[in-house]
Design a protein around this motif. Structure first.
Motif, PDB file in Angstrom:
ATOM      1  N   GLY A 254      -3.893  -0.332  -9.453  1.00 48.76           N
ATOM      2  CA  GLY A 254      -2.393  -0.103  -9.853  1.00 48.76           C
ATOM      3  C   GLY A 254      -1.417  -0.544  -8.967  1.00 48.76           C
ATOM      4  N   GLY A 255      -1.615  -1.839  -8.396  1.00 46.49           N
ATOM      5  CA  GLY A 255      -0.595  -2.335  -7.359  1.00 46.49           C
ATOM      6  C   GLY A 255       0.089  -3.210  -7.935  1.00 46.49           C
ATOM      7  N   SER A 256       1.019  -4.343  -7.333  1.00 40.85           N
ATOM      8  CA  SER A 256       1.987  -5.141  -7.637  1.00 40.85           C
ATOM      9  C   SER A 256       1.516  -6.013  -8.803  1.00 40.85           C
ATOM     10  CB  SER A 256       2.276  -6.242  -6.743  1.00 40.85           C
ATOM     11  OG  SER A 256       3.015  -5.431  -5.561  1.00 40.85           O
TER      12      SER A 256
ATOM     13  N   HIS B  28      -2.917  -2.514  10.107  1.00 42.18           N
ATOM     14  CA  HIS B  28      -2.586  -3.057   8.718  1.00 42.18           C
ATOM     15  C   HIS B  28      -2.341  -2.186   7.777  1.00 42.18           C
ATOM     16  CE1 HIS B  28      -1.977  -6.512   6.275  1.00 42.18           C
ATOM     17  NE2 HIS B  28      -2.615  -7.574   6.982  1.00 42.18           N
ATOM     18  N   PRO B  29      -1.116  -1.922   7.512  1.00 42.41           N
ATOM     19  CA  PRO B  29      -1.071  -0.657   6.468  1.00 42.41           C
ATOM     20  C   PRO B  29      -0.961  -1.462   5.107  1.00 42.41           C
ATOM     21  CG  PRO B  29       1.201  -1.353   7.543  1.00 42.41           C
ATOM     22  CD  PRO B  29      -0.098  -2.110   8.492  1.00 42.41           C
ATOM     23  N   ARG B  30      -1.479  -0.608   4.095  1.00 43.60           N
ATOM     24  CA  ARG B  30      -1.405  -1.193   2.782  1.00 43.60           C
ATOM     25  C   ARG B  30      -1.030  -0.033   1.805  1.00 43.60           C
ATOM     26  NH1 ARG B  30      -0.259  -5.856   3.107  1.00 43.60           N
ATOM     27  NH2 ARG B  30      -0.655  -6.430   1.062  1.00 43.60           N
ATOM     28  N   GLY B  31      -0.423  -0.143   0.701  1.00 40.37           N
ATOM     29  CA  GLY B  31      -0.084   1.002  -0.115  1.00 40.37           C
ATOM     30  C   GLY B  31      -1.355   1.523  -0.961  1.00 40.37           C
ATOM     31  N   LYS B  32      -1.294   2.773  -1.009  1.00 43.25           N
ATOM     32  CA  LYS B  32      -2.650   3.436  -1.617  1.00 43.25           C
ATOM     33  C   LYS B  32      -1.945   4.400  -2.792  1.00 43.25           C
ATOM     34  CE  LYS B  32      -6.980   5.564  -0.747  1.00 43.25           C
ATOM     35  NZ  LYS B  32      -7.864   6.215   0.141  1.00 43.25           N
ATOM     36  N   MET B  33      -1.411   3.761  -3.568  1.00 44.34           N
ATOM     37  CA  MET B  33      -0.723   4.561  -4.889  1.00 44.34           C
ATOM     38  C   MET B  33      -0.356   3.851  -5.952  1.00 44.34           C
ATOM     39  SD  MET B  33       2.903   4.241  -2.819  1.00 44.34           S
ATOM     40  CE  MET B  33       2.777   3.675  -1.344  1.00 44.34           C
TER      41      MET B  33
ATOM     42  N   GLY C 271       4.967  -0.249  -3.628  1.00 41.44           N
ATOM     43  CA  GLY C 271       5.554   1.379  -3.263  1.00 41.44           C
ATOM     44  C   GLY C 271       5.616   1.231  -1.782  1.00 41.44           C
ATOM     45  N   MET C 272       5.283   0.427  -0.922  1.00 43.77           N
ATOM     46  CA  MET C 272       5.205   0.606   0.625  1.00 43.77           C
ATOM     47  C   MET C 272       6.293  -0.598   1.530  1.00 43.77           C
ATOM     48  SD  MET C 272       2.186   0.566   3.150  1.00 43.77           S
ATOM     49  CE  MET C 272       2.333   2.530   3.058  1.00 43.77           C
ATOM     50  N   ASN C 273       6.173  -1.510   0.593  1.00 35.84           N
ATOM     51  CA  ASN C 273       6.960  -2.922   1.242  1.00 35.84           C
ATOM     52  C   ASN C 273       8.258  -2.863   1.508  1.00 35.84           C
ATOM     53  OD1 ASN C 273       8.265  -3.401  -1.167  1.00 35.84           O
ATOM     54  ND2 ASN C 273       6.619  -5.000  -1.682  1.00 35.84           N
ATOM     55  N   GLY C 274       8.727  -3.887   2.082  1.00 36.14           N
ATOM     56  CA  GLY C 274      10.132  -3.800   2.812  1.00 36.14           C
ATOM     57  C   GLY C 274      10.976  -4.081   1.567  1.00 36.14           C
ATOM     58  N   MET C 275      10.483  -4.382   0.622  1.00 29.32           N
ATOM     59  CA  MET C 275      11.300  -4.641  -0.725  1.00 29.32           C
ATOM     60  C   MET C 275      12.134  -6.178  -0.957  1.00 29.32           C
ATOM     61  SD  MET C 275      12.701  -0.717  -0.909  1.00 29.32           S
ATOM     62  CE  MET C 275      12.344  -0.399   0.816  1.00 29.32           C
ATOM     63  N   VAL C 276      12.162  -6.838   0.129  1.00 29.64           N
ATOM     64  CA  VAL C 276      12.727  -8.258   0.333  1.00 29.64           C
ATOM     65  C   VAL C 276      12.327  -8.985  -1.101  1.00 29.64           C
ATOM     66  CG1 VAL C 276      13.039 -10.322   1.475  1.00 29.64           C
ATOM     67  CG2 VAL C 276      12.793  -8.170   2.835  1.00 29.64           C
TER      68      VAL C 276
ATOM     69  N   VAL D 161      -9.963  -7.179 -11.879  1.00 32.56           N
ATOM     70  CA  VAL D 161      -9.712  -6.667 -10.487  1.00 32.56           C
ATOM     71  C   VAL D 161      -8.629  -7.210  -9.650  1.00 32.56           C
ATOM     72  CG1 VAL D 161     -11.140  -6.463  -8.272  1.00 32.56           C
ATOM     73  CG2 VAL D 161     -12.382  -7.154 -10.306  1.00 32.56           C
ATOM     74  N   SER D 162      -7.836  -5.801  -9.585  1.00 31.93           N
ATOM     75  CA  SER D 162      -6.692  -6.182  -8.747  1.00 31.93           C
ATOM     76  C   SER D 162      -6.518  -5.031  -7.616  1.00 31.93           C
ATOM     77  CB  SER D 162      -5.566  -5.635  -9.769  1.00 31.93           C
ATOM     78  OG  SER D 162      -5.370  -6.595 -11.028  1.00 31.93           O
ATOM     79  N   GLY D 163      -7.426  -5.051  -6.687  1.00 31.95           N
ATOM     80  CA  GLY D 163      -7.528  -4.480  -5.526  1.00 31.95           C
ATOM     81  C   GLY D 163      -6.606  -4.766  -4.378  1.00 31.95           C
TER      82      GLY D 163
ATOM     83  N   ALA E 220      -7.048 -10.500 -10.348  1.00 27.20           N
ATOM     84  CA  ALA E 220      -5.362 -10.991 -10.585  1.00 27.20           C
ATOM     85  C   ALA E 220      -4.686 -10.030  -9.448  1.00 27.20           C
ATOM     86  CB  ALA E 220      -4.794 -10.676 -11.889  1.00 27.20           C
ATOM     87  N   ASP E 221      -4.435 -10.899  -8.328  1.00 22.44           N
ATOM     88  CA  ASP E 221      -3.633 -10.377  -7.171  1.00 22.44           C
ATOM     89  C   ASP E 221      -3.553 -11.096  -6.029  1.00 22.44           C
ATOM     90  OD1 ASP E 221      -6.074 -10.039  -5.790  1.00 22.44           O
ATOM     91  OD2 ASP E 221      -6.579  -7.959  -6.064  1.00 22.44           O
ATOM     92  N   ALA E 222      -2.932 -10.742  -5.094  1.00 21.23           N
ATOM     93  CA  ALA E 222      -2.730 -11.788  -3.680  1.00 21.23           C
ATOM     94  C   ALA E 222      -3.819 -12.422  -3.546  1.00 21.23           C
ATOM     95  CB  ALA E 222      -2.207 -10.806  -2.338  1.00 21.23           C
ATOM     96  N   SER E 223      -5.097 -11.693  -3.817  1.00 17.42           N
ATOM     97  CA  SER E 223      -6.324 -12.624  -3.335  1.00 17.42           C
ATOM     98  C   SER E 223      -6.592 -13.969  -3.863  1.00 17.42           C
ATOM     99  CB  SER E 223      -7.698 -11.971  -3.359  1.00 17.42           C
ATOM    100  OG  SER E 223      -7.659 -11.567  -4.913  1.00 17.42           O
TER     101      SER E 223
END
Ligand SMILES: Cc1cc2nc3c(=O)[nH]c(=O)nc-3n(C[C@H](O)[C@H](O)[C@H](O)COP(=O)(O)OP(=O)(O)OC[C@H]3O[C@@H](n4cnc5c(N)ncnc54)[C@H](O)[C@@H]3O)c2cc1C
Length: 535
Positions: free
Chosen positions: A9-11, A79-84, A90-95, A251-253, A501-504
């Motif tokens: 359930g990410g970006s 390497h932090p990644r949002g787990k939520m 929910g964790m990024n620098g929001m730029v 798949v959006s992991g 569908a995601d950054a990958s």
């Protein structure tokens, strides 16, 4: 049974689930490994440094570690990644940055029909609710709130003035017609709160009857039968559960989660799957390959005056006042992401486009905010990253256990041109930072400890200090070649009903922060899924 099962359930995944469930006759199940992401650490923009901390109690964060980086003195990187819900949004620098138009044109040139800049721009605009209003580049009626950065820290204006003295132009809109130059970023925030995908896309639709959101639901595998996904298995509350798939699995992991999930489902490189005793359902050699990220490096300075943010005794007192100001008026530094100044410049005059990016932070901050001895001082940090790295790494499995962290090798600075571009970007930035009026604010440089004169000194510093910019991409790349994992409609090549569908899926990283692009990917994926279902 759900028509569509979205994993993660990410970006991107949050957007896909929200858009697919707009049709009340379509059922959607969203499976997210993390919790609901309701913490104040998430919603208060200024809490970014707290959110990325590497402590076991930090359940909002996957807290990955890379393999030792052979060109970085064998350092293993955190390497932090949002787990939520909301994932890394929910964790990024929001730029709020989209990349340059040529990035998407390049994806299209690689054979990915529908992904040129002109074709993806409508999805950026559809997503966006920019407080500056709509124009040819921006939208003002989408779910994603975009707000102006707070320029009040005096380091920002001094930096922009130092840049102007060296003839670097000022840029008012990094996502408009011309992004070259220095300026103040916009952010995914609204009224002093983080505008994550959860906040913007999912919170408003939580009561939809056709959308089932399961949190703390870690997917084990997609159950495949004869090239079709028939179900998804996941762990929740100590039990293994199963949801049947009516139409498709999306798949959006994320760049680490998606290739891992595909491989655990028997989709990936044969050798890698067999090594871990996983039955091969569909051989795809590119799964986990092509991993890349922006390498970055930080200059850290101690300032003469006590301005900016500090975690020292006086800074802590000021921060308590900032919390009071935040909770009573939603104002002050906590209401804004503290990376407002930056820009895009050329590392050498011969470059066709600006090829590196800057972010200024009014806190002496380093090593993912784990260098507490720097943070108790007053000062600032300048982060430098190149936009189009050529180095490629890979993600592989440690074992067949879905709970195990994958092997992540970013392979940063492996390509000799990446080192050269970083070195040149470092030199350009060093000139700006050591020029007036910014230099008059500096008491002393902390990292590096002095102006570095020679290439050899700079390279040593880079090998000792380069890190990643939190932008991993490319592990399920879109394309037509043998190593491509998905086609231009984001369907896993050779499978009937699985998409990623995601950054990958980015075949090549964009020059800029990646969140807005992941949201665009989510918007476009949902549209394509709807079109294909209607065809
Ligand atoms: C610290 C940090 C700072 C950043 N700063 C910026 C910035 O300022 N601006 C910007 O544009 N970008 C920034 N980024 C990058 C940007 O946020 C990411 O590129 C983007 O969020 C990635 O989106 P995604 O959908 O690919 O993955 P994510 O948003 O990470 O979503 C993946 C989701 O899948 C879930 N998941 C993974 N595996 C499983 C499983 N097995 N079962 C169920 N769920 C699973 C995860 O928990 C997560 O919620 C930053 C990222 C980080 C981490």
């Amino acid at each position: 049974m759900a028509d569509y099962v979205v994993i993660g359930g990410g970006s991107s995944g949050g957007v896909v689930a929200a858009r697919l469930s707009e049709d009340p006759n379509t059922t959607v199940t969203l499976l997210e490994a993390g919790g609901p992401g309701n913490s104040k650490f998430v919603s208060i923009p200024g809490m970014f440094a707290g959110l990325i901390q590497d402590y076991k109690i930090n359940k909002l964060n996957w807290r990955f570690r890379t393999a030792p980086q052979k060109k970085l003195n064998n350092r293993s990187l955190y390497h932090p990644r949002g787990k939520m819900l909301g994932g890394s949004s929910g964790m990024n620098g929001m730029v709020y940055i989209r990349g340059e138009s040529g990035d998407y044109d390049r994806w299209s040139e690689l054979g990915n029909e529908g992904w040129s800049y002109d074709e993806v721009l409508p999805y950026f605009r559809k997503a966006e609710n920019n407080e500056r209003g709509a124009d040819d580049y921006h939208g003002d009626s989408g779910p994603l709130h975009v707000s102006n950065g707070d320029e009040s820290f005096d380091f920002y204006s001094a930096f922009l003035a130092s840049g102007e003295k060296l003839d670097y132009p000022k840029t008012a809109d990094f996502n408009g017609a011309n992004r070259e130059g220095l300026g103040i970023y916009q952010f995914t925030t609204k009224n002093g709160e983080r505008a994550s995908v959860k906040f913007c896309y999912l919170d408003p639709i939580m009561d939809r009857k056709n959308l089932d959101i399961q949190v703390k639901a870690t997917v084990r595998r997609i159950v495949m039968e004869d090239g079709r996904a028939v179900a998804v298995e996941y762990d929740q509350d100590g039990q293994t559960k199963r949801v049947e798939v009516g139409k498709e699995v999306i798949v959006s992991g994320g760049a680490f989660g998606s290739p891992q999930i595909l491989m655990l489902s028997g989709i990936g490189p044969r050798d890698e799957l067999e090594k871990h005793g996983i039955t091969v359902q569909h051989e795809l050699p590119g799964v986990g390959e092509n991993l890349h990220d922006h390498p970055d490096v930080m200059f850290v300075f101690k300032s003469k005056k006590r301005t900016g943010i500090s975690l020292g005794p006086l800074g802590t007192l000021k921060n308590l006042a900032a919390f009071y100001q935040y909770f009573t008026k939603r104002k002050g530094w906590l209401a804004n992401p503290p990376t407002a100044a930056g820009g895009f410049l050329r590392s050498e005059p011969g470059k066709n486009n600006p090829d590196f990016q800057l972010h200024m932070v009014p806190l002496p901050y380093r090593n993912h905010a784990h260098d507490y001895m720097s943070m108790i001082k007053w000062g600032f940090t300048m982060i430098v990253n190149i936009g189009h790295p050529r180095s490629r790494g890979r993600l592989t499995l440690k074992d067949a256990n879905p709970g195990s962290e994958p092997n992540i090798d970013l392979n940063l600075l492996d390509h000799v041109d990446d080192l050269k571009d970083m070195r040149n970007a470092f030199k350009v930035t060093q000139e700006i930072l050591h020029g007036p009026p910014l230099k008059d604010k500096i008491a002393k440089p902390l990292y590096p400890k002095r102006y570095l004169d020679t290439d050899a000194e700079i390279d040593d510093f880079l090998r000792a200090e380069v890190n990643h910019a939190y932008h991993p991409v490319g592990t399920c790349k879109m394309g037509r070649d043998d190593m491509a994992v998905v086609d231009a409609r984001l369907k896993v090549r050779g499978l009937a009903n699985v998409r990623v569908a995601d950054a990958s899926i980015m075949p090549e990283i964009i020059n800029g922060n990646t969140n807005a692009t992941c949201i665009m990917i989510g918007e476009k994926a949902a549209d394509m899924i709807k079109q294909d279902a209607a065809a």
